[in-house]
Design a protein around this motif. Structure first.
Motif, PDB file in Angstrom:
ATOM      1  N   ASP A  81       0.839  -1.206   0.000  1.00 31.60           N
ATOM      2  CA  ASP A  81       0.000   0.000   0.000  1.00 31.60           C
ATOM      3  C   ASP A  81       0.877   1.261   0.000  1.00 31.60           C
ATOM      4  O   ASP A  81       1.917   1.291   0.672  1.00 31.60           O
ATOM      5  CB  ASP A  81      -0.863  -0.060   1.267  1.00 31.60           C
ATOM      6  N   HIS A  82       0.464   2.278  -0.720  1.00 33.11           N
ATOM      7  CA  HIS A  82       1.128   3.606  -0.677  1.00 33.11           C
ATOM      8  C   HIS A  82       2.646   3.553  -0.724  1.00 33.11           C
ATOM      9  O   HIS A  82       3.322   4.080   0.167  1.00 33.11           O
ATOM     10  CB  HIS A  82       0.733   4.359   0.604  1.00 33.11           C
ATOM     11  N   GLU A 141      -1.515   8.482   6.848  1.00 36.65           N
ATOM     12  CA  GLU A 141      -1.483   7.042   6.640  1.00 36.65           C
ATOM     13  C   GLU A 141      -0.054   6.601   6.964  1.00 36.65           C
ATOM     14  O   GLU A 141       0.846   6.765   6.166  1.00 36.65           O
ATOM     15  CB  GLU A 141      -1.871   6.724   5.185  1.00 36.65           C
ATOM     16  N   HIS A 179      -7.501   9.766   5.034  1.00 37.87           N
ATOM     17  CA  HIS A 179      -6.962   8.704   5.882  1.00 37.87           C
ATOM     18  C   HIS A 179      -7.215   9.038   7.346  1.00 37.87           C
ATOM     19  O   HIS A 179      -7.073  10.184   7.759  1.00 37.87           O
ATOM     20  CB  HIS A 179      -5.461   8.544   5.633  1.00 37.87           C
ATOM     21  N   HIS A 207      -9.714   5.250  -0.984  1.00 37.88           N
ATOM     22  CA  HIS A 207      -8.839   5.241   0.199  1.00 37.88           C
ATOM     23  C   HIS A 207      -9.541   5.958   1.346  1.00 37.88           C
ATOM     24  O   HIS A 207     -10.508   6.684   1.147  1.00 37.88           O
ATOM     25  CB  HIS A 207      -7.504   5.939  -0.129  1.00 37.88           C
ATOM     26  N   ASN A 229     -10.420   0.754   1.035  1.00 38.42           N
ATOM     27  CA  ASN A 229      -9.266   0.554   1.911  1.00 38.42           C
ATOM     28  C   ASN A 229      -9.610   0.890   3.355  1.00 38.42           C
ATOM     29  O   ASN A 229     -10.044   2.003   3.650  1.00 38.42           O
ATOM     30  CB  ASN A 229      -8.118   1.480   1.488  1.00 38.42           C
TER      31      ASN A 229
HETATM   32 ZN    ZN Z   1      -4.685   4.966   1.492  1.00 34.95          ZN
END
Ligand code: ZN
Ligand code: 13P
Ligand code: NA
Length: 283
Positions: A81-82, A141, A179, A207, A229
């Protein structure tokens, strides 16, 4: 079975539902998520941030999720992720991750396109899928943080250009989620979502889905979101359940006793979120 996200997200686009993706940090959260997915009979995306990769180690995560996938009856994706560190993304692909997100949301448009193109070339040769972000989702995040004023909603026309130029498999869009937790109630830009959905045919990713009201998730999925997410909303109940144990029994020292209620709390949230995605029974 461990799979890339290609088929499960394509099916989600066709069937107009979403696959839930959950951020995990250790064996306990992983097992709790898998249990929820198996009980709901849905494909599931297990994701780790780059800081979780640094915390747990690539080999540990690949082994843990590989084992979970082998032992479970539902398709499981291991997704990075990310990721802002291309070298780390390559290492994860080489070690057995089946999907990655390269996060170029802090780069210029041209730099983002170049990064994603490079990632797609490398990943596709190895049957790994790539998610990218166009626009910029606010909030914190793990080690990445975006102030609200610096967030940017996704431009639908630019999304068309971005998907064409990069060949990306799925697209994370910014339509008002953030987030982490929200100060007030998040307002999602459904018109923008619909416009993007009309213009591109790749799976769309939401997200920051923790703490978004159920009705908003359901509506976003109806309008074309195919992956949601969830990170914060698993971390909170996991920690809360452990805190509760220690409040009642400060002397408790058996991990099996203080982790079990935490795992149950995670499984419960997982099943609820999968329900909102309409992916139950799609495994
Ligand atoms: Zn995210
Ligand atoms: P939340 O922490 O709001 O669930 O966001 C999760 C996320 O987008 C992970 O990439
Ligand atoms: Na959120």
């Amino acid at each position: 079975e461990l799979v890339s996200s290609r088929k499960i997200l394509k099916d989600a686009v066709k069937g107009n539902y979403a696959i839930a993706a959950f951020n995990v940090h250790n064996m306990e959260t992983l097992k709790a998520v898998i249990k929820g997915a198996v009980e709901m009979d849905t494909p599931v995306i297990i994701q780790t941030s780059q800081s979780t990769v640094k915390y747990a180690g690539i080999e540990y995560l690949v082994a843990l999720v590989g084992t979970a996938a082998k032992l479970s009856s539902v398709p499981v994706v291991l997704h990075l992720d990310h990721c802002t560190d291309w070298e780390l993304a390559k290492k994860c692909i080489d070690a057995g991750y089946t999907s990655i997100m390269v996060d170029g949301s802090m780069l210029s448009y041209e730099e983002n396109v170049a990064l994603v193109k490079k990632a797609v070339e490398y990943a596709h040769l190895r049957d790994v899928t790539v998610e990218a972000e166009l626009g910029r989702v606010a909030g914190v995040e793990d080690d990445l943080s975006v102030e609200e004023e610096k967030s940017l909603y996704t431009d639908p026309d630019l999304a068309v250009d971005f998907v064409e130029k990069t060949g990306v498999d799925s697209l994370a869009i910014a339509i008002g989620t953030a987030h982490g937790v929200y100060k007030g109630e998040p307002k999602l830009d459904y018109e923008r979502l619909s416009a993007i959905r009309r213009k591109v045919d790749v799976p769309l990713v939401l997200h920051g889905a923790s703490c978004v009201p159920d009705e908003s998730i359901i509506k976003a999925v109806e309008l074309g979101i195919n992956k949601i997410n969830i990170a914060t909303e698993l971390k909170m109940p996991f920690a809360d359940a452990i805190k509760r144990v220690f409040k009642e029994k400060p002397q408790e020292d058996d991990p099996r006793k203080y982790f079990t209620p935490a795992m149950d709390a995670v499984t419960e949230v997982v099943k609820h979120k999968i329900g909102l995605c309409s992916s139950a029974g799609k495994a």
